[in-house]
Design a protein around this motif. Structure first.
Motif, mmCIF file in Angstrom:
data_model
loop_
_atom_site.group_PDB
_atom_site.id
_atom_site.type_symbol
_atom_site.label_atom_id
_atom_site.label_comp_id
_atom_site.label_asym_id
_atom_site.label_seq_id
_atom_site.Cartn_x
_atom_site.Cartn_y
_atom_site.Cartn_z
ATOM 1 N N PRO A 1 -0.598 17.808 58.091
ATOM 2 C CA PRO A 1 -0.640 18.048 59.706
ATOM 3 C C PRO A 1 -0.387 19.602 60.016
ATOM 4 O O PRO A 1 -1.161 19.898 61.056
ATOM 5 C CB PRO A 1 0.516 16.967 60.095
ATOM 6 N N LEU A 2 0.178 20.313 59.370
ATOM 7 C CA LEU A 2 0.591 21.470 59.726
ATOM 8 C C LEU A 2 -0.567 22.301 59.188
ATOM 9 O O LEU A 2 -0.623 23.548 59.978
ATOM 10 C CB LEU A 2 1.922 22.139 58.631
ATOM 11 N N LEU A 3 -1.268 22.052 58.079
ATOM 12 C CA LEU A 3 -2.488 22.762 57.931
ATOM 13 C C LEU A 3 -3.538 22.743 58.824
ATOM 14 O O LEU A 3 -4.132 23.660 59.292
ATOM 15 C CB LEU A 3 -2.823 22.529 56.527
ATOM 16 N N VAL A 4 -3.743 21.459 59.091
ATOM 17 C CA VAL A 4 -4.742 20.954 60.040
ATOM 18 C C VAL A 4 -4.537 21.673 61.544
ATOM 19 O O VAL A 4 -5.487 22.383 62.302
ATOM 20 C CB VAL A 4 -4.986 19.558 60.347
ATOM 21 N N LEU A 5 -3.273 21.568 62.192
ATOM 22 C CA LEU A 5 -2.827 22.311 63.448
ATOM 23 C C LEU A 5 -3.237 23.826 63.260
ATOM 24 O O LEU A 5 -3.664 24.211 64.265
ATOM 25 C CB LEU A 5 -1.399 21.952 63.457
ATOM 26 N N GLY A 6 -2.939 24.217 62.103
ATOM 27 C CA GLY A 6 -3.002 25.904 62.152
ATOM 28 C C GLY A 6 -4.499 26.318 62.090
ATOM 29 O O GLY A 6 -4.676 27.234 62.876
ATOM 30 N N PHE A 7 -5.326 25.486 61.440
ATOM 31 C CA PHE A 7 -6.748 25.978 61.480
ATOM 32 C C PHE A 7 -7.267 25.451 62.817
ATOM 33 O O PHE A 7 -8.117 26.226 63.491
ATOM 34 C CB PHE A 7 -7.385 25.057 60.365
ATOM 35 N N VAL A 8 -6.867 24.491 63.475
ATOM 36 C CA VAL A 8 -7.429 24.059 64.990
ATOM 37 C C VAL A 8 -7.106 25.059 65.972
ATOM 38 O O VAL A 8 -7.774 25.428 66.543
ATOM 39 C CB VAL A 8 -7.016 22.610 65.217
ATOM 40 N N VAL A 9 -5.795 25.511 65.967
ATOM 41 C CA VAL A 9 -5.129 26.497 66.712
ATOM 42 C C VAL A 9 -6.052 27.948 66.459
ATOM 43 O O VAL A 9 -6.282 28.539 67.437
ATOM 44 C CB VAL A 9 -3.836 26.813 66.670
ATOM 45 N N LEU A 10 -6.269 28.084 65.117
ATOM 46 C CA LEU A 10 -7.285 29.422 64.812
ATOM 47 C C LEU A 10 -8.433 29.492 65.557
ATOM 48 O O LEU A 10 -8.941 30.475 66.111
ATOM 49 C CB LEU A 10 -7.224 29.783 63.379
ATOM 50 N N LEU A 11 -9.190 28.526 65.358
ATOM 51 C CA LEU A 11 -10.533 28.139 65.853
ATOM 52 C C LEU A 11 -10.490 28.163 67.396
ATOM 53 O O LEU A 11 -11.472 28.837 68.124
ATOM 54 C CB LEU A 11 -11.138 26.891 65.241
ATOM 55 N N VAL A 12 -9.520 27.455 68.012
ATOM 56 C CA VAL A 12 -9.720 27.158 69.389
ATOM 57 C C VAL A 12 -9.120 28.493 70.041
ATOM 58 O O VAL A 12 -9.903 28.964 71.078
ATOM 59 C CB VAL A 12 -8.505 26.107 69.771
ATOM 60 N N SER A 13 -8.333 29.324 69.636
ATOM 61 C CA SER A 13 -7.972 30.407 70.123
ATOM 62 C C SER A 13 -9.059 31.540 69.868
ATOM 63 O O SER A 13 -9.101 32.309 70.901
ATOM 64 C CB SER A 13 -6.598 30.847 69.274
ATOM 65 N N LEU A 14 -9.817 31.327 68.986
ATOM 66 C CA LEU A 14 -10.979 32.442 68.697
ATOM 67 C C LEU A 14 -11.954 32.256 69.787
ATOM 68 O O LEU A 14 -12.254 33.062 70.455
ATOM 69 C CB LEU A 14 -11.361 32.213 67.197
ATOM 70 N N ALA A 15 -12.190 30.860 69.978
ATOM 71 C CA ALA A 15 -13.163 30.784 71.080
ATOM 72 C C ALA A 15 -12.925 30.811 72.579
ATOM 73 O O ALA A 15 -13.552 31.518 73.183
ATOM 74 C CB ALA A 15 -13.706 28.957 71.036
ATOM 75 N N ILE B 1 -1.705 32.136 61.962
ATOM 76 C CA ILE B 1 -1.444 32.681 60.626
ATOM 77 C C ILE B 1 -0.150 32.323 59.930
ATOM 78 O O ILE B 1 -0.301 31.802 58.880
ATOM 79 C CB ILE B 1 -1.631 34.278 60.634
ATOM 80 N N PRO B 2 0.971 32.229 60.563
ATOM 81 C CA PRO B 2 1.948 31.720 59.816
ATOM 82 C C PRO B 2 2.044 30.525 59.715
ATOM 83 O O PRO B 2 2.853 29.778 58.957
ATOM 84 C CB PRO B 2 3.266 32.323 60.519
ATOM 85 N N ILE B 3 1.357 29.627 60.886
ATOM 86 C CA ILE B 3 1.381 28.255 60.838
ATOM 87 C C ILE B 3 0.556 27.872 59.518
ATOM 88 O O ILE B 3 1.150 26.825 58.503
ATOM 89 C CB ILE B 3 0.483 27.742 61.995
ATOM 90 N N ILE B 4 -0.628 28.520 59.273
ATOM 91 C CA ILE B 4 -1.317 28.034 58.008
ATOM 92 C C ILE B 4 -0.527 28.407 56.775
ATOM 93 O O ILE B 4 -0.441 27.773 55.903
ATOM 94 C CB ILE B 4 -2.898 28.740 58.290
ATOM 95 N N GLY B 5 -0.020 29.605 56.937
ATOM 96 C CA GLY B 5 0.951 30.093 55.576
ATOM 97 C C GLY B 5 2.082 29.058 55.481
ATOM 98 O O GLY B 5 2.225 28.696 54.310
ATOM 99 N N GLY B 6 2.683 28.525 56.382
ATOM 100 C CA GLY B 6 3.853 27.659 56.486
ATOM 101 C C GLY B 6 3.376 26.418 55.843
ATOM 102 O O GLY B 6 4.037 25.617 54.834
ATOM 103 N N GLY B 7 2.142 25.997 56.105
ATOM 104 C CA GLY B 7 1.548 24.745 55.629
ATOM 105 C C GLY B 7 1.223 24.717 54.039
ATOM 106 O O GLY B 7 1.367 23.975 53.050
#
Length: 285
Positions: free
Chosen positions: A46-60, A23-29
């Motif tokens: 890159p920061l936005l993409v990283l934040g959303f990928v981490v969000l989806l991967v962590s949820l799975a 969440i803060p990674i996406i907010g920082g982007g």
């Protein structure tokens, strides 16, 4: 049973932590996208993409570990492996393109000045492209960085520091010599691009482009260092996820932990012969 659930609990907590951290990674982007500090989009996407990928991967991973969903863990581990590879490549690339630069200390001054040729070829080629530089120039002008030093006296320039953008875009190079407002003799090309008008200044100077690259270099270098820490964390999560996947497959097929599932060996030929002989003997006697 406690050992059986240990890796699942660990992967669940780690993914919950990374889920919250995304969440803060996406907010920082998003903040970088609206911030006028960097004035370049190299870090934002890159920061936005990283934040959303981490969000989806962590949820799975969280769902797979907590509910023993094997297919979710398979997907999680596959994407996690791709994410680790991509992050490793981005980190190596970041260190490679940000290794040069840093500016040159001006004698008798606190601030540094920056030269375009000191930076990597990839960064120079990107910043000199028209569509990228026009967006970066508009950001520099809109940041009001030059307005903060417009009232500085010559003594202030001797005693105070300047940001890379202020040093490159808001003043001519220190080596420039002017007579009646015009550059004299053979000097740096930026000396002739300088104009005292607030809308012109040195916004078209190579030193301004170098100042923007220096700000990007500093921010990207910090991000690369952070990426190393994230890589170590993701590797720990990945190997723990492998253990959680093994446990999920045991639960899916109803295997108790620690039970030996080796297929029974086929009895040898003498087993059946001995059994037949015993049966015949019992019938005769």
């Amino acid at each position: 049973m406690a050992m059986y659930r240990c890796s699942n609990m660990v992967i669940g907590y780690l993914n919950l932590l990374s889920l919250l951290a995304s969440i803060p990674i996406i907010g920082g982007g998003l903040w970088l996208a609206r911030s006028s500090k960097t004035c370049e989009s190299l870090l934002q996407k890159p920061l936005l993409v990283l934040g959303f990928v981490v969000l989806l991967v962590s949820l799975a991973g969280f769902v797979g570990a907590c509910f023993n969903v094997a297919w979710a863990l398979w997907l999680y581990l596959l994407v996690m492996l791709l994410l680790i590879a991509a992050l490793l490549g981005l980190t190596v690339f970041g260190f490679a393109v940000t290794g040069r630069g840093g500016g040159v200390q001006v004698p008798g001054r606190v601030y540094r000045e920056y030269h375009l040729e000191d930076y990597s070829r990839w960064l120079r080629r990107r910043i000199t492209e028209g569509r990228y530089w026009q967006a970066a120039r508009a950001c520099v002008v809109g940041s009001k960085a030059c307005a903060n030093i417009v009232l500085w006296t010559p003594l202030d320039y001797l005693q105070k520091d300047l940001t890379p953008i202020q040093s490159g875009c808001c003043k001519p190079p220190t080596s420039c010599t002017y007579s009646a407002g015009a550059a004299v003799a053979a000097q740096d090309a930026d000396c002739y691009r300088w104009n005292n008008a607030a809308s012109v200044l040195c916004y078209e100077c190579d030193s301004c482009k170098a100042g923007v690259l220096e700000q990007v270099r500093r921010d990207w270098h910090k991000l690369s260092v952070l990426n190393v820490v994230v890589l170590v964390f993701l590797l720990v999560v990945y190997f723990t996820g492998c253990c959680a996947l093994r446990n999920a497959r045991r639960a899916e097929y109803g295997y108790p932990y620690g039970e030996n599932h080796m297929s029974k060996m086929r009895p040898r030929w003498d087993y059946y012969w001995g059994r037949w002989w015993r049966d015949r003997r019992d019938q005769l006697y």
